[in-house]
Design a protein around this motif. Structure first.
Motif, PDB file in Angstrom:
ATOM      1  N   GLY A  23      -1.589   3.230  -3.955  1.00 46.20           N
ATOM      2  CA  GLY A  23      -1.320   2.331  -5.075  1.00 46.20           C
ATOM      3  C   GLY A  23      -0.590   1.071  -4.646  1.00 46.20           C
ATOM      4  N   PRO A  24      -0.370   0.137  -5.583  1.00 47.95           N
ATOM      5  CA  PRO A  24       0.320  -1.121  -5.291  1.00 47.95           C
ATOM      6  C   PRO A  24       1.840  -0.922  -5.287  1.00 47.95           C
ATOM      7  CG  PRO A  24      -0.370  -1.094  -7.574  1.00 47.95           C
ATOM      8  CD  PRO A  24      -0.886   0.187  -6.955  1.00 47.95           C
ATOM      9  N   ALA A  25       2.359  -0.387  -4.205  1.00 49.90           N
ATOM     10  CA  ALA A  25       3.761   0.064  -4.111  1.00 49.90           C
ATOM     11  C   ALA A  25       4.780  -0.992  -4.513  1.00 49.90           C
ATOM     12  CB  ALA A  25       4.054   0.533  -2.685  1.00 49.90           C
ATOM     13  N   CYS A  26       4.525  -2.248  -4.232  1.00 50.59           N
ATOM     14  CA  CYS A  26       5.522  -3.295  -4.457  1.00 50.59           C
ATOM     15  C   CYS A  26       5.429  -3.941  -5.838  1.00 50.59           C
ATOM     16  CB  CYS A  26       5.383  -4.375  -3.391  1.00 50.59           C
ATOM     17  SG  CYS A  26       5.661  -3.771  -1.718  1.00 50.59           S
ATOM     18  N   LEU A  65      11.826   8.342  -1.434  1.00 53.94           N
ATOM     19  CA  LEU A  65      12.741   9.428  -1.753  1.00 53.94           C
ATOM     20  C   LEU A  65      11.981  10.683  -2.132  1.00 53.94           C
ATOM     21  CD1 LEU A  65      15.236   7.406  -3.936  1.00 53.94           C
ATOM     22  CD2 LEU A  65      15.308   7.846  -1.498  1.00 53.94           C
ATOM     23  N   ALA A  66      10.670  10.587  -2.282  1.00 56.67           N
ATOM     24  CA  ALA A  66       9.866  11.683  -2.813  1.00 56.67           C
ATOM     25  C   ALA A  66       9.350  12.632  -1.744  1.00 56.67           C
ATOM     26  CB  ALA A  66       8.691  11.101  -3.590  1.00 56.67           C
ATOM     27  N   SER A  67       9.714  12.433  -0.509  1.00 53.13           N
ATOM     28  CA  SER A  67       9.138  13.241   0.553  1.00 53.13           C
ATOM     29  C   SER A  67      10.211  13.745   1.505  1.00 53.13           C
ATOM     30  CB  SER A  67       8.124  12.404   1.330  1.00 53.13           C
ATOM     31  OG  SER A  67       7.665  13.110   2.443  1.00 53.13           O
ATOM     32  N   TRP A 124       1.694   3.575  -9.881  1.00 52.85           N
ATOM     33  CA  TRP A 124       0.665   4.599 -10.055  1.00 52.85           C
ATOM     34  C   TRP A 124       1.253   5.975 -10.340  1.00 52.85           C
ATOM     35  CZ3 TRP A 124      -4.085   4.149  -6.319  1.00 52.85           C
ATOM     36  CH2 TRP A 124      -4.812   2.996  -6.634  1.00 52.85           C
ATOM     37  N   HIS A 125       2.200   6.439  -9.500  1.00 55.81           N
ATOM     38  CA  HIS A 125       2.710   7.803  -9.639  1.00 55.81           C
ATOM     39  C   HIS A 125       4.230   7.880  -9.582  1.00 55.81           C
ATOM     40  CE1 HIS A 125      -1.456   8.416  -8.015  1.00 55.81           C
ATOM     41  NE2 HIS A 125      -1.486   9.156  -9.108  1.00 55.81           N
ATOM     42  N   TYR A 184       0.856  -1.186   0.000  1.00 60.11           N
ATOM     43  CA  TYR A 184       0.000   0.000   0.000  1.00 60.11           C
ATOM     44  C   TYR A 184       0.891   1.234   0.000  1.00 60.11           C
ATOM     45  CZ  TYR A 184      -3.686   3.209   1.458  1.00 60.11           C
ATOM     46  OH  TYR A 184      -4.578   4.244   1.526  1.00 60.11           O
ATOM     47  N   CYS A 185       0.901   1.989  -1.100  1.00 60.37           N
ATOM     48  CA  CYS A 185       1.761   3.167  -1.229  1.00 60.37           C
ATOM     49  C   CYS A 185       1.308   4.277  -0.283  1.00 60.37           C
ATOM     50  CB  CYS A 185       1.738   3.667  -2.674  1.00 60.37           C
ATOM     51  SG  CYS A 185       2.826   5.082  -2.957  1.00 60.37           S
ATOM     52  N   VAL A 186       2.258   4.867   0.424  1.00 61.45           N
ATOM     53  CA  VAL A 186       1.956   5.942   1.378  1.00 61.45           C
ATOM     54  C   VAL A 186       1.524   7.223   0.673  1.00 61.45           C
ATOM     55  CG1 VAL A 186       3.447   5.028   3.189  1.00 61.45           C
ATOM     56  CG2 VAL A 186       4.395   6.625   1.514  1.00 61.45           C
TER      57      VAL A 186
END
Length: 121
Positions: free
Chosen positions: A48-51, A97-99, A84-85, A42-44
């Motif tokens: 989305g499907p993070a893995c 790394l995006a936050s 997803w993104h 579960y993407c934070v």
């Protein structure tokens, strides 16, 4: 924490992953360079499907001593990417790394016992 069978250790090759269901959790289990890693799928960022996305090495800018840009290369640090993104997560820690806050996906314990890869969820 109950065990959840993931796979026979002999079935997982370097760079493989498995998505398993443990109770109500969907968990991605990765095998890379002799180590196992397990994270919530579960993407934070947006759920989305993070893995389930790509696994890539971190892209690094090459800067010369005179501070001029020389191009890009890849480091040894491996990431997995939410499809997803494009949020990237460090494979060894689950951190994004995006936050600026360095959020991370939930980490699960995974081990090899009697030749089986098992998850503790």
């Amino acid at each position: 924490m109950p065990e959840c069978f993931v796979a026979k250790a002999s079935e997982m090759q370097d760079g493989d992953r498995r998505i398993v269901i443990a109770g109500s959790a969907e968990i991605g289990v990765f095998y890379k360079n002799g180590d196992y890693f397990a994270y919530s799928n579960y993407c934070v960022h947006s759920g989305g499907p993070a893995c389930e996305g790509l696994m890539i090495n971190r892209v690094v800018d090459v800067i010369a001593p005179d501070r001029t840009y020389q191009g890009q290369t890849f480091s040894d640090e491996v990431h997995f990417v939410c499809p997803w993104h494009g949020y990237e997560f460090e494979l060894k820690s689950g951190r994004t790394l995006a936050s600026v806050s360095r959020m991370r996906v939930r980490v699960y314990k995974v081990a090899v016992e009697d030749g089986d890869v098992v998850l503790y969820a």
